[in-house]
Design a protein around this motif. Structure first.
Motif, short mmCIF file in Angstrom:
data_model
loop_
_atom_site.label_atom_id
_atom_site.label_comp_id
_atom_site.label_asym_id
_atom_site.label_seq_id
_atom_site.Cartn_x
_atom_site.Cartn_y
_atom_site.Cartn_z
N PHE B 36 0.82 -1.22 0.00
CA PHE B 36 0.00 0.00 0.00
C PHE B 36 0.85 1.27 0.00
N GLU B 37 2.17 1.09 0.06
CA GLU B 37 3.10 2.23 0.03
C GLU B 37 2.77 3.25 1.12
N VAL B 38 2.66 2.76 2.34
CA VAL B 38 2.44 3.66 3.48
C VAL B 38 3.37 3.24 4.62
N SER B 39 3.39 4.08 5.64
CA SER B 39 4.25 3.79 6.78
C SER B 39 3.60 2.73 7.67
N LYS B 40 4.41 2.25 8.60
CA LYS B 40 3.93 1.20 9.50
C LYS B 40 2.72 1.66 10.31
N SER B 41 2.77 2.90 10.82
CA SER B 41 1.67 3.36 11.68
C SER B 41 0.35 3.40 10.94
N THR B 42 0.41 3.73 9.65
CA THR B 42 -0.84 3.81 8.89
C THR B 42 -1.46 2.43 8.72
N ILE B 43 -0.62 1.46 8.34
CA ILE B 43 -1.13 0.10 8.23
C ILE B 43 -1.68 -0.38 9.58
N THR B 44 -0.93 -0.08 10.63
CA THR B 44 -1.36 -0.47 11.97
C THR B 44 -2.73 0.11 12.30
N LYS B 45 -2.92 1.36 11.91
CA LYS B 45 -4.19 2.01 12.20
C LYS B 45 -5.33 1.32 11.42
N SER B 46 -5.06 0.96 10.18
CA SER B 46 -6.07 0.23 9.40
C SER B 46 -6.42 -1.09 10.08
N LEU B 47 -5.39 -1.80 10.53
CA LEU B 47 -5.62 -3.11 11.13
C LEU B 47 -6.31 -3.01 12.48
N ASP B 48 -5.98 -1.97 13.23
CA ASP B 48 -6.68 -1.76 14.50
C ASP B 48 -8.16 -1.53 14.25
N LEU B 49 -8.44 -0.77 13.20
CA LEU B 49 -9.83 -0.50 12.84
C LEU B 49 -10.55 -1.81 12.49
N LEU B 50 -9.90 -2.62 11.68
CA LEU B 50 -10.51 -3.90 11.30
C LEU B 50 -10.64 -4.82 12.51
N GLU B 51 -9.73 -4.70 13.44
CA GLU B 51 -9.81 -5.52 14.64
C GLU B 51 -11.04 -5.12 15.46
N ARG B 52 -11.29 -3.82 15.57
CA ARG B 52 -12.47 -3.36 16.29
C ARG B 52 -13.75 -3.77 15.58
N LYS B 53 -13.70 -3.81 14.26
CA LYS B 53 -14.89 -4.22 13.51
C LYS B 53 -15.09 -5.73 13.57
N GLY B 54 -14.12 -6.45 14.13
CA GLY B 54 -14.25 -7.89 14.24
C GLY B 54 -13.88 -8.63 12.96
#
Lengths: 236, 236
Positions: B36-54
């Motif tokens: 996705f050509e982004v930094s680690k924190s951005t990917i992490t934020k996406s994954l945290d969001l998906l984690e909250r969504k289950g």
DNA sequence: CAGTGGTCTAGACCACTAA
DNA sequence: TAGTGGTCTAGACCACTGG
């Protein structure tokens, strides 16, 4: 303890001790950064955590504000750790009706992602609050993870034992619920009448590594139970 | 659209399209950063969001895994936008019984944080799924925010109108629920019998700036409604 | 337009898992 | 012990609120 967790605890304590009310304003980010001597992202992480817990809400361009949930005696549907914590001001007790090692039902095996030939602990309990029956609970614990269990443990908090005694880490849970009428047996256990309402809740609890370890079916006494939930659309 | 939101959508779509199953492994963080050509924190934020969504769960030292919730036809207690989205494969309709501008009850005024002399829209609706009555809903909307409402809007999605038509931003909500018996009037509306079970839900919806704009009391038909919820202890 | 929260980066270092 | 996710930083820049 991680920085952002400790800061979240400190801020929540601050709100509590100063008896801040809904819509009261907290110090600005820059102030909090200086006060706790951390970077912006760390403070932000603390505040996001508090926002998910329903303790604050953040408004861009405006500030950080207190969100206080008011009603007492309600069981949180998100706490995910049994309800002991929600009702800690009350006297919660458990009466163990049955505790055996056996093979899982087809339903339990499916939810625990195990074979029908595996061993599980089957636990049937009545849980009471201030002497009144709160719910009837049937649980299946995967014996591969919950290696030992006895009546004494089950009459206290099984989740406390799983975490402290066994050192397992509880991760996420799936919760399904609907309303129905009590059958004879349930009514008998709960001290109600057949045909009375019940809240029926099925839960699958997973360890942090994703393994399901507990499948529970809980029937709540409608006269003793009430629940709450705080949702936040922009966090999903 | 923010990067981390778009990435979350892309990942969820990927899981959907490849029909990944519970416990399937996703690519490692480094791979996703490159893809996705982004930094680690951005990917992490996406994954945290998906984690909250289950949608996923992350295990330190191990990987990122798919979490698929299985049961269909269940209403999410977290979606916070009415249930139209959960039941979108079904035919949801609303019949408006009453729609008036009036003064709030004491209870509504308290929950909406307004004076008893303020104006509110009072809306009473029956909501149906596939022709069966799902629930009876009574709502109070703060007229200072919901400046206009009519029967046509109320027979569709009021929340859709609030967001798209009025341009308001829905923030968080407090939800309280318990189980009880239907009274005569409720039973009549829902096509059930007096004394039958009901799920009773009170909700207070707030704008992103913290102002409550909607207080609703909903009585669900126990034969037509079932709910789910995904909790995650380490996110709170 | 000043004040305030939100996003994003690049990189250092830490902590846990599984082979 | 190699692989992998989590925390934390310092700083640039963006987006929204409200006087």
């Amino acid at each position: 303890m991680l920085k952002y967790q400790q800061i979240a605890i400190d801020i929540e304590k601050y709100i509590e001790e100063h008896a801040l009310q809904q819509r009261d304003k907290l110090p600005v980010l820059e102030h909090l950064m200086a006060q706790f001597e951390v970077s912006k992202s760390t403070i932000t992480k603390s505040l996001d955590l508090l926002e998910r817990k329903g303790v604050v809400y953040q408004v861009r361009g405006s500030g950080i504000f207190v969100r206080r949930q008011s009603r007492k005696g309600y069981i949180s549907l998100l706490s995910n750790q049994g309800f002991k914590k929600d009702l800690e001001e009350f006297n919660v007790t458990s009466e163990v009706i049955e505790l055996t090692v056996c093979k899982p039902t087809k339903e339990a095996a499916h939810n625990l992602n195990i074979e029908l030939s595996s061993d599980v602990y089957y636990v049937k309990r009545i849980r009471c609050v201030n002497g009144k029956t709160l719910c009837l609970e049937e649980s299946y614990y995967n014996k591969a993870f919950i290696t030992y269990l006895n009546k004494e443990i089950a009459s206290e908090s099984i989740f406390h034992y799983i975490k402290e005694g066994l050192g397992l880490k509880v991760g996420f849970s799936d919760i399904y619920l609907h309303v129905d009428k009590l059958n004879d047996e349930e009514a008998d256990y709960l001290g109600l009448k057949k045909g009375d309402p019940k809240l029926f809740m099925e839960s699958v609890f997973h360890l942090t590594n994703g393994q399901p370890f507990d499948f529970s079916k809980v029937t709540y006494n409608f006269e003793q139970s009430q629940f709450f939930l705080q949702a936040n659309s922009h966090l999903l």
